[in-house]
Structure formats: C-alpha cells, structure tokens
Design an enzyme around this catalytic site. Sequence first.
Site, PDB file in Angstrom:
ATOM      1  N   LYS A  57      -0.342  12.351   2.111  1.00 29.42           N
ATOM      2  CA  LYS A  57      -0.752  11.949   3.461  1.00 29.42           C
ATOM      3  C   LYS A  57       0.404  11.399   4.284  1.00 29.42           C
ATOM      4  O   LYS A  57       0.527  11.712   5.468  1.00 29.42           O
ATOM      5  CB  LYS A  57      -1.873  10.914   3.386  1.00 29.42           C
ATOM      6  CG  LYS A  57      -2.433  10.553   4.757  1.00 29.42           C
ATOM      7  CD  LYS A  57      -3.667   9.701   4.657  1.00 29.42           C
ATOM      8  CE  LYS A  57      -4.244   9.426   6.046  1.00 29.42           C
ATOM      9  NZ  LYS A  57      -5.458   8.618   5.964  1.00 29.42           N
ATOM     10  N   HIS A  58       1.246  10.573   3.671  1.00 27.86           N
ATOM     11  CA  HIS A  58       2.268   9.852   4.439  1.00 27.86           C
ATOM     12  C   HIS A  58       3.691  10.319   4.159  1.00 27.86           C
ATOM     13  O   HIS A  58       4.484  10.492   5.078  1.00 27.86           O
ATOM     14  CB  HIS A  58       2.165   8.361   4.160  1.00 27.86           C
ATOM     15  CG  HIS A  58       0.799   7.802   4.404  1.00 27.86           C
ATOM     16  ND1 HIS A  58       0.194   7.812   5.640  1.00 27.86           N
ATOM     17  CD2 HIS A  58      -0.086   7.208   3.565  1.00 27.86           C
ATOM     18  CE1 HIS A  58      -1.000   7.264   5.558  1.00 27.86           C
ATOM     19  NE2 HIS A  58      -1.205   6.887   4.306  1.00 27.86           N
TER      20      HIS A  58
ATOM     21  N   HIS B 283      -1.813  10.425  -3.177  1.00 28.14           N
ATOM     22  CA  HIS B 283      -2.339  10.229  -1.821  1.00 28.14           C
ATOM     23  C   HIS B 283      -1.237   9.773  -0.875  1.00 28.14           C
ATOM     24  O   HIS B 283      -1.107  10.296   0.238  1.00 28.14           O
ATOM     25  CB  HIS B 283      -3.478   9.211  -1.836  1.00 28.14           C
ATOM     26  CG  HIS B 283      -3.810   8.682  -0.479  1.00 28.14           C
ATOM     27  ND1 HIS B 283      -4.600   9.370   0.413  1.00 28.14           N
ATOM     28  CD2 HIS B 283      -3.429   7.539   0.146  1.00 28.14           C
ATOM     29  CE1 HIS B 283      -4.697   8.675   1.535  1.00 28.14           C
ATOM     30  NE2 HIS B 283      -4.000   7.558   1.397  1.00 28.14           N
ATOM     31  N   GLU B 284      -0.458   8.781  -1.308  1.00 30.15           N
ATOM     32  CA  GLU B 284       0.607   8.248  -0.445  1.00 30.15           C
ATOM     33  C   GLU B 284       1.617   9.330  -0.089  1.00 30.15           C
ATOM     34  O   GLU B 284       2.053   9.427   1.056  1.00 30.15           O
ATOM     35  CB  GLU B 284       1.295   7.059  -1.118  1.00 30.15           C
ATOM     36  CG  GLU B 284       0.411   5.842  -1.237  1.00 30.15           C
ATOM     37  CD  GLU B 284      -0.153   5.378   0.099  1.00 30.15           C
ATOM     38  OE1 GLU B 284       0.620   5.193   1.050  1.00 30.15           O
ATOM     39  OE2 GLU B 284      -1.380   5.219   0.201  1.00 30.15           O
TER      40      GLU B 284
ATOM     41  N   HIS C   6       0.837  -1.180   0.000  1.00 34.37           N
ATOM     42  CA  HIS C   6       0.000   0.000   0.000  1.00 34.37           C
ATOM     43  C   HIS C   6       0.878   1.238   0.000  1.00 34.37           C
ATOM     44  O   HIS C   6       0.674   2.107  -0.810  1.00 34.37           O
ATOM     45  CB  HIS C   6      -0.927  -0.085   1.206  1.00 34.37           C
ATOM     46  CG  HIS C   6      -1.813   1.079   1.428  1.00 34.37           C
ATOM     47  ND1 HIS C   6      -3.167   0.986   1.368  1.00 34.37           N
ATOM     48  CD2 HIS C   6      -1.539   2.365   1.713  1.00 34.37           C
ATOM     49  CE1 HIS C   6      -3.692   2.173   1.628  1.00 34.37           C
ATOM     50  NE2 HIS C   6      -2.727   3.013   1.837  1.00 34.37           N
TER      51      HIS C   6
ATOM     52  N   PHE D 110      -3.296   7.472  -6.524  1.00 36.90           N
ATOM     53  CA  PHE D 110      -2.840   6.626  -5.417  1.00 36.90           C
ATOM     54  C   PHE D 110      -1.483   7.112  -4.911  1.00 36.90           C
ATOM     55  O   PHE D 110      -1.272   7.288  -3.717  1.00 36.90           O
ATOM     56  CB  PHE D 110      -2.772   5.174  -5.889  1.00 36.90           C
ATOM     57  CG  PHE D 110      -2.057   4.246  -4.950  1.00 36.90           C
ATOM     58  CD1 PHE D 110      -2.545   3.999  -3.686  1.00 36.90           C
ATOM     59  CD2 PHE D 110      -0.889   3.611  -5.348  1.00 36.90           C
ATOM     60  CE1 PHE D 110      -1.892   3.140  -2.820  1.00 36.90           C
ATOM     61  CE2 PHE D 110      -0.232   2.750  -4.491  1.00 36.90           C
ATOM     62  CZ  PHE D 110      -0.731   2.514  -3.228  1.00 36.90           C
TER      63      PHE D 110
END
Length: 170
Positions: A61-62, A57-58, A1, A54
């Site tokens: 957010k992270h 987002h990764e 993920h 994707f």
Amino acid sequence: HGLWPQYVDNGYPSYCNSDDFNETEIVADIGWDTLTQKWPNVQCDETDPEYDSFWEHEWTKHGTCSGLNQDIYFETAINLTDVLLTPTEIQSHLGESINADELRDAFFGSPWVALQCNKNGETGDYYLTGAYTCWEQNADDGSVGEQIVCPAEVVNEDTCYADDIFIPEL
C-alpha cells in the site's frame, strides 16, 4: 505503524505499482529479530503464520509509492526507529494505562504526532497500536529528512479518544 508519502494538502498515494512483497529477502537483509523488535505487528503473535501480513500491507500500500526499492524502504523505516526513539513513557507503562495527552507530549505533542488506538470490544478500553509522525522527503534522493509538524489531516487521524489508553506488552 509504517512509512509512507503524504500529500501536502490531502491524503496519500497508495498501491502505486505491482512490485510484490518479498518476505524472504527482507528477513535475510534485515533479520527477523530486528523486524519484530523495531517494526512489530502488534495485532498478532510472532508465531502466527500471518505475522508478516502487516509488512506486506505496508509495502504494497505505502512502500510502492515511496520511490524507494523494497530493501531501502524497509531499511529506512527501521533506521527511523533509531532517530525517533520510543518514549520512556511507553516503556515505563507497558501493560498499564497512561494519560493520552501525556503520551502525546512524549512525542512532542500534537501536531507532531497522531496516536493510533483500537477499542477492546470486551472492556471498552482503548489500547495503543501506533503513532503517526511526519518527516520531510529529500528532493535529491527521496530519502527521509527532518521531522516536521504533521498536517491537520494527519493530526485528525488520531484515534485515541479516551483520557487513558492501555500500552500492550509485546
């Protein structure tokens, strides 16, 4: 993920700064084929114009909380796929179902992994979308160290509730 820092006791930081995702730079540095093979978006087809959402987002957010710049963050995540290889149980069951505990054992079992599944609304079957594993962060330079046992909070994020889960083909 993905790859992100985790607090020892509870949760993880998110959206730590406003550094924008730069798809052009990441694709140029790492390569589209490498990204789609080693860090695929399993939620949509490669031809979907939103495929890179994707990765965005990764990063947003992270990655912004990792202490790494965008290039190093993506390279680190990709390089981890060479350390933690996809278990043969996944490769040999593409397009088929496998016992969830057998798949967990292929990742050294719980508490070394938390599997991520979604439920197919039409069939009610669960299908694999990811696997959470935990790694220490080197205090010297923030790089990824050795794999470690996941904290209970991460293990409890396992969403593969059925005895058997489907492994989609990419």
